[in-house]
Design a protein around this motif. Structure first.
Motif, PDB file in Angstrom:
ATOM      1  N   ARG A   1       0.809  -1.219   0.000  1.00 50.04           N
ATOM      2  CA  ARG A   1       0.000   0.000   0.000  1.00 50.04           C
ATOM      3  C   ARG A   1       0.847   1.276   0.000  1.00 50.04           C
ATOM      4  NH1 ARG A   1      -2.907   3.854   2.323  1.00 50.04           N
ATOM      5  NH2 ARG A   1      -5.107   4.022   1.749  1.00 50.04           N
ATOM      6  N   THR A   2       1.858   1.331   0.857  1.00 55.75           N
ATOM      7  CA  THR A   2       2.656   2.556   0.990  1.00 55.75           C
ATOM      8  C   THR A   2       3.342   2.911  -0.331  1.00 55.75           C
ATOM      9  OG1 THR A   2       3.072   1.865   3.253  1.00 55.75           O
ATOM     10  CG2 THR A   2       4.395   3.696   2.423  1.00 55.75           C
ATOM     11  N   ALA A   3       3.940   1.917  -0.964  1.00 56.30           N
ATOM     12  CA  ALA A   3       4.627   2.163  -2.232  1.00 56.30           C
ATOM     13  C   ALA A   3       3.622   2.608  -3.303  1.00 56.30           C
ATOM     14  CB  ALA A   3       5.350   0.902  -2.690  1.00 56.30           C
ATOM     15  N   LEU A   4       2.423   2.024  -3.286  1.00 49.19           N
ATOM     16  CA  LEU A   4       1.418   2.376  -4.300  1.00 49.19           C
ATOM     17  C   LEU A   4       0.972   3.823  -4.130  1.00 49.19           C
ATOM     18  CD1 LEU A   4      -0.385   1.610  -6.668  1.00 49.19           C
ATOM     19  CD2 LEU A   4      -2.053   0.695  -5.044  1.00 49.19           C
ATOM     20  N   VAL A   5       0.752   4.244  -2.870  1.00 50.98           N
ATOM     21  CA  VAL A   5       0.358   5.639  -2.625  1.00 50.98           C
ATOM     22  C   VAL A   5       1.424   6.583  -3.187  1.00 50.98           C
ATOM     23  CG1 VAL A   5      -0.015   7.394  -0.851  1.00 50.98           C
ATOM     24  CG2 VAL A   5      -1.063   5.127  -0.597  1.00 50.98           C
ATOM     25  N   ALA A   6       2.687   6.289  -2.902  1.00 54.08           N
ATOM     26  CA  ALA A   6       3.781   7.146  -3.381  1.00 54.08           C
ATOM     27  C   ALA A   6       3.801   7.182  -4.906  1.00 54.08           C
ATOM     28  CB  ALA A   6       5.112   6.640  -2.843  1.00 54.08           C
ATOM     29  N   SER A   7       3.593   6.023  -5.519  1.00 54.65           N
ATOM     30  CA  SER A   7       3.646   5.945  -6.972  1.00 54.65           C
ATOM     31  C   SER A   7       2.487   6.706  -7.621  1.00 54.65           C
ATOM     32  CB  SER A   7       3.648   4.462  -7.377  1.00 54.65           C
ATOM     33  OG  SER A   7       3.028   4.277  -8.606  1.00 54.65           O
ATOM     34  N   VAL A   8       1.294   6.619  -7.013  1.00 53.83           N
ATOM     35  CA  VAL A   8       0.144   7.353  -7.561  1.00 53.83           C
ATOM     36  C   VAL A   8       0.388   8.855  -7.474  1.00 53.83           C
ATOM     37  CG1 VAL A   8      -2.294   7.920  -7.185  1.00 53.83           C
ATOM     38  CG2 VAL A   8      -1.546   5.538  -7.125  1.00 53.83           C
ATOM     39  N   GLU A   9       0.918   9.289  -6.326  1.00 49.39           N
ATOM     40  CA  GLU A   9       1.173  10.728  -6.168  1.00 49.39           C
ATOM     41  C   GLU A   9       2.189  11.212  -7.194  1.00 49.39           C
ATOM     42  OE1 GLU A   9       2.027  10.951  -1.995  1.00 49.39           O
ATOM     43  OE2 GLU A   9      -0.109  11.155  -1.468  1.00 49.39           O
ATOM     44  N   GLN A  10       3.187  10.366  -7.447  1.00 48.54           N
ATOM     45  CA  GLN A  10       4.197  10.737  -8.438  1.00 48.54           C
ATOM     46  C   GLN A  10       3.590  10.791  -9.844  1.00 48.54           C
ATOM     47  OE1 GLN A  10       7.360   7.899  -8.792  1.00 48.54           O
ATOM     48  NE2 GLN A  10       8.419   9.163 -10.317  1.00 48.54           N
ATOM     49  N   GLN A  11       2.801   9.748 -10.192  1.00 51.03           N
ATOM     50  CA  GLN A  11       2.211   9.719 -11.538  1.00 51.03           C
ATOM     51  C   GLN A  11       1.203  10.844 -11.746  1.00 51.03           C
ATOM     52  OE1 GLN A  11       0.882   5.993 -13.260  1.00 51.03           O
ATOM     53  NE2 GLN A  11       2.443   4.881 -12.129  1.00 51.03           N
ATOM     54  N   ALA A  12       0.510  11.221 -10.679  1.00 47.79           N
ATOM     55  CA  ALA A  12      -0.481  12.290 -10.816  1.00 47.79           C
ATOM     56  C   ALA A  12       0.186  13.599 -11.211  1.00 47.79           C
ATOM     57  CB  ALA A  12      -1.276  12.452  -9.525  1.00 47.79           C
ATOM     58  N   GLN A  13       1.444  13.778 -10.799  1.00 46.83           N
ATOM     59  CA  GLN A  13       2.187  14.974 -11.202  1.00 46.83           C
ATOM     60  C   GLN A  13       2.256  15.078 -12.724  1.00 46.83           C
ATOM     61  OE1 GLN A  13       3.476  17.566  -9.341  1.00 46.83           O
ATOM     62  NE2 GLN A  13       2.254  16.594  -7.736  1.00 46.83           N
ATOM     63  N   ALA A  14       2.339  13.909 -13.380  1.00 48.85           N
ATOM     64  CA  ALA A  14       2.462  13.901 -14.840  1.00 48.85           C
ATOM     65  C   ALA A  14       1.122  14.178 -15.538  1.00 48.85           C
ATOM     66  CB  ALA A  14       3.025  12.559 -15.308  1.00 48.85           C
ATOM     67  N   PHE A  15       0.029  14.260 -14.758  1.00 49.36           N
ATOM     68  CA  PHE A  15      -1.277  14.578 -15.359  1.00 49.36           C
ATOM     69  C   PHE A  15      -1.241  15.967 -16.012  1.00 49.36           C
ATOM     70  CE2 PHE A  15      -4.478  11.805 -12.699  1.00 49.36           C
ATOM     71  CZ  PHE A  15      -3.829  10.676 -13.137  1.00 49.36           C
ATOM     72  N   LEU A  16      -0.407  16.875 -15.438  1.00 45.91           N
ATOM     73  CA  LEU A  16      -0.353  18.248 -15.953  1.00 45.91           C
ATOM     74  C   LEU A  16       1.107  18.673 -16.134  1.00 45.91           C
ATOM     75  CD1 LEU A  16      -2.873  20.220 -13.681  1.00 45.91           C
ATOM     76  CD2 LEU A  16      -3.257  19.350 -15.987  1.00 45.91           C
ATOM     77  N   PRO A  17       1.390  19.521 -17.126  1.00 42.89           N
ATOM     78  CA  PRO A  17       2.732  20.103 -17.234  1.00 42.89           C
ATOM     79  C   PRO A  17       3.030  20.948 -15.992  1.00 42.89           C
ATOM     80  CG  PRO A  17       1.403  20.567 -19.204  1.00 42.89           C
ATOM     81  CD  PRO A  17       0.483  19.971 -18.193  1.00 42.89           C
ATOM     82  N   LYS A  18       4.328  21.045 -15.642  1.00 43.46           N
ATOM     83  CA  LYS A  18       4.743  21.783 -14.439  1.00 43.46           C
ATOM     84  C   LYS A  18       4.209  23.218 -14.411  1.00 43.46           C
ATOM     85  CE  LYS A  18       8.917  19.354 -13.029  1.00 43.46           C
ATOM     86  NZ  LYS A  18      10.244  19.121 -13.560  1.00 43.46           N
ATOM     87  N   ALA A  19       4.222  23.854 -15.585  1.00 39.33           N
ATOM     88  CA  ALA A  19       3.800  25.262 -15.645  1.00 39.33           C
ATOM     89  C   ALA A  19       2.344  25.417 -15.206  1.00 39.33           C
ATOM     90  CB  ALA A  19       3.983  25.785 -17.067  1.00 39.33           C
ATOM     91  N   ILE A  20       1.533  24.418 -15.484  1.00 38.77           N
ATOM     92  CA  ILE A  20       0.113  24.534 -15.094  1.00 38.77           C
ATOM     93  C   ILE A  20      -0.057  24.259 -13.595  1.00 38.77           C
ATOM     94  CG2 ILE A  20      -2.241  23.725 -15.493  1.00 38.77           C
ATOM     95  CD1 ILE A  20      -1.527  23.181 -18.358  1.00 38.77           C
ATOM     96  N   TRP A  21       0.675  23.257 -13.078  1.00 40.05           N
ATOM     97  CA  TRP A  21       0.626  23.035 -11.619  1.00 40.05           C
ATOM     98  C   TRP A  21       0.967  24.319 -10.883  1.00 40.05           C
ATOM     99  CZ3 TRP A  21      -1.753  19.298  -9.288  1.00 40.05           C
ATOM    100  CH2 TRP A  21      -1.782  18.010  -9.813  1.00 40.05           C
ATOM    101  N   ALA A  22       1.970  25.043 -11.414  1.00 35.09           N
ATOM    102  CA  ALA A  22       2.454  26.241 -10.731  1.00 35.09           C
ATOM    103  C   ALA A  22       1.359  27.294 -10.582  1.00 35.09           C
ATOM    104  CB  ALA A  22       3.647  26.830 -11.495  1.00 35.09           C
ATOM    105  N   LEU A  23       0.366  27.259 -11.481  1.00 31.55           N
ATOM    106  CA  LEU A  23      -0.713  28.245 -11.434  1.00 31.55           C
ATOM    107  C   LEU A  23      -1.477  28.205 -10.119  1.00 31.55           C
ATOM    108  CD1 LEU A  23      -2.278  27.854 -14.985  1.00 31.55           C
ATOM    109  CD2 LEU A  23      -0.831  29.709 -14.149  1.00 31.55           C
ATOM    110  N   ALA A  24      -1.541  27.037  -9.495  1.00 36.09           N
ATOM    111  CA  ALA A  24      -2.358  26.911  -8.280  1.00 36.09           C
ATOM    112  C   ALA A  24      -1.546  27.110  -7.008  1.00 36.09           C
ATOM    113  CB  ALA A  24      -3.026  25.541  -8.254  1.00 36.09           C
ATOM    114  N   ASP A  25      -0.236  27.308  -7.146  1.00 37.75           N
ATOM    115  CA  ASP A  25       0.603  27.476  -5.940  1.00 37.75           C
ATOM    116  C   ASP A  25       0.262  28.761  -5.193  1.00 37.75           C
ATOM    117  OD1 ASP A  25       1.844  25.125  -6.149  1.00 37.75           O
ATOM    118  OD2 ASP A  25       3.643  25.877  -7.188  1.00 37.75           O
TER     119      ASP A  25
END
Lengths: 292, 292
Positions: A268-292
């Protein structure tokens, strides 16, 4: 062997079987065009990740299930792009299948890829010598793409005079993500594979929001397809409803909600980490930055 | 319960499952329109007959396999009738699916019926508690409709600049008849189910010749669809090549050849008699009389 390599190898083997003796060359070429090279392969990676979290990282049954999910996804893209639906000329930076091969071969390539998905599962469970997993996997795949609540049903809501928005979005995107997680557990031999549905559904919802954001804030070159389509075609879009910042915040909450739904399992722990990492790839970095 | 009742009941149950909560009503209606009321249900009857000949007359796995074969047939008819293929307005005496529901729902209903076929098999083997039969059945169904040699491949030969006529006919009609016989044996738990392929292929060839004859000598009212289409669309037709009497004689020889290929099994004699009887229904009496 890393997940990407396993996925590409299993897809290539399935396509090779489909190009056996007697195969019409243009159909084979159209199917290959739709599957290779692929996109991010998010859904089959999810299937492999769930199976690994359940303690079954290397079964050919898992590879077959992952390939089946991706083949169904590719089939749905071909039919979605048809002139009678989105009439899309480009997909993944190349001409769409009907643009390159004509409408008839696009219909048939989609049909044949749906069928190939089930064949990939049959092949995988046979190679794994786990025949008892075939029936549950077949039912899970069918549920993800058919009626009443799979991709085809989701697409069909676009043809109804009055669409139920939540059923539409859940079916059109959520169903195959749910299929990817549930199939991963079923391919790993988990009797309670349905416990994995909520995780997949939430993640699918998150992915849909990300897709909406990219349609509004992305550019055609990065996406490999035209952007601004939802506005042009009058389709619902979370980034238009909530604003860009609001939509990115909603995406973050949905990913958190998804990981919270992961059932207890050895990895479970490894899967949570992997999902969080993959979710980052859902959007380009520049778009994530918009919500910071 | 007689074979027709079993087939209609299993198809009705599959459609009912597809119309569960969340189902878009027009998609459900389009799928039902394509399946009910049906034609002669020749292929699923063949599946039941083969299973009975193998000594397994009453398993839900057999019913699921038979329904799966018929659902794949109905799906192929919807997509064949689309404007980009035959552009047929009528089917089984009613408007074709795209004529009544539009092209988008016709594409989706075909997709969803392909998926429903595999679900019907999964449901049948689960109800029969014969899970080990799911994988082989899934592979048999996939082979009958996908690439390289199933129905979709057969249809795709119409899109090739140069078509191999025998591959075209074998794939377009023979493959699903072969699927019907092989699935019957696989659903009955026969490990050597592939031994049933030759019988199905020959019978499919016979049915194709009968279809060619009806296209030339039948009338639209009896057929429930326009006749004279092969000539109009430039498609190969045995009755145009061999003449009417020659084609009827060829049909008779093919049916004899098919029954000769039936493998040894407990119910062989009854199956031969049943095939000969059913083959009579391939053509109206008046056309059979032409070759006397």
């Amino acid at each position: 062997m890393d997940p990407s390599t396993r996925i590409e190898r299993t897809l290539a083997q399935a396509l090779d079987r489909g190009e056996g003796p007697g195969s019409p060359p243009l159909l084979a070429a159209a199917m290959r065009h739709a599957v290779m090279p692929g996109g991010a392969r998010i859904r089959p990676k999810l299937t492999l990740a769930v199976a690994a979290a359940c303690g079954e990282p290397l079964s050919p049954a898992v590879d077959g299930a992952a390939a089946g999910i991706e083949l169904l996804h590719c089939a749905s893209l071909i039919h979605d792009d048809l002139p009678c639906f989105d009439n899309a000329d480009m997909r993944r930076g190349k001409p769409s299948v009907h643009k390159k091969f004509g409408e008839r071969l696009a219909v048939l390539a989609g049909d044949a890829l749906i069928v190939m998905a089930f064949d990939a599962v049959a092949h995988g469970v046979a190679a794994a010598e786990t025949p008892e997993r075939a029936g549950p996997l077949m039912a899970v795949l069918a549920q993800s793409v058919g009626a009443p609540m799979g991709i085809a049903a989701g697409q069909a809501w676009e043809c109804e005079p009055r669409a139920e928005l939540s059923a539409y979005q859940q079916a059109k995107t959520g169903s195959l993500f749910a299929g990817a997680t549930v199939a991963g557990a079923a391919a790993a031999g988990q009797a309670n594979h349905e416990a994995w549905r909520g995780f997949g559904e939430r993640l699918g919802e998150a992915y849909q929001v990300a897709d909406d954001i990219r349609d509004v804030a992305g550019n055609a070159e990065d996406e490999g397809k035209p952007v601004g389509q939802d506005g042009a075609l009058g389709r619902p879009n979370a980034a238009m409803t909530l604003g860009l910042r609001g939509a990115v915040q909603r995406l973050t909450r949905l990913v958190d909600g998804a990981t919270a739904e992961i059932p207890a399992c050895p990895g479970r722990t490894a899967l949570v980490a992997s999902v969080e990492q993959q979710a980052q790839a859902f959007l380009p970095k520049a778009i994530w930055a918009l919500a910071d």
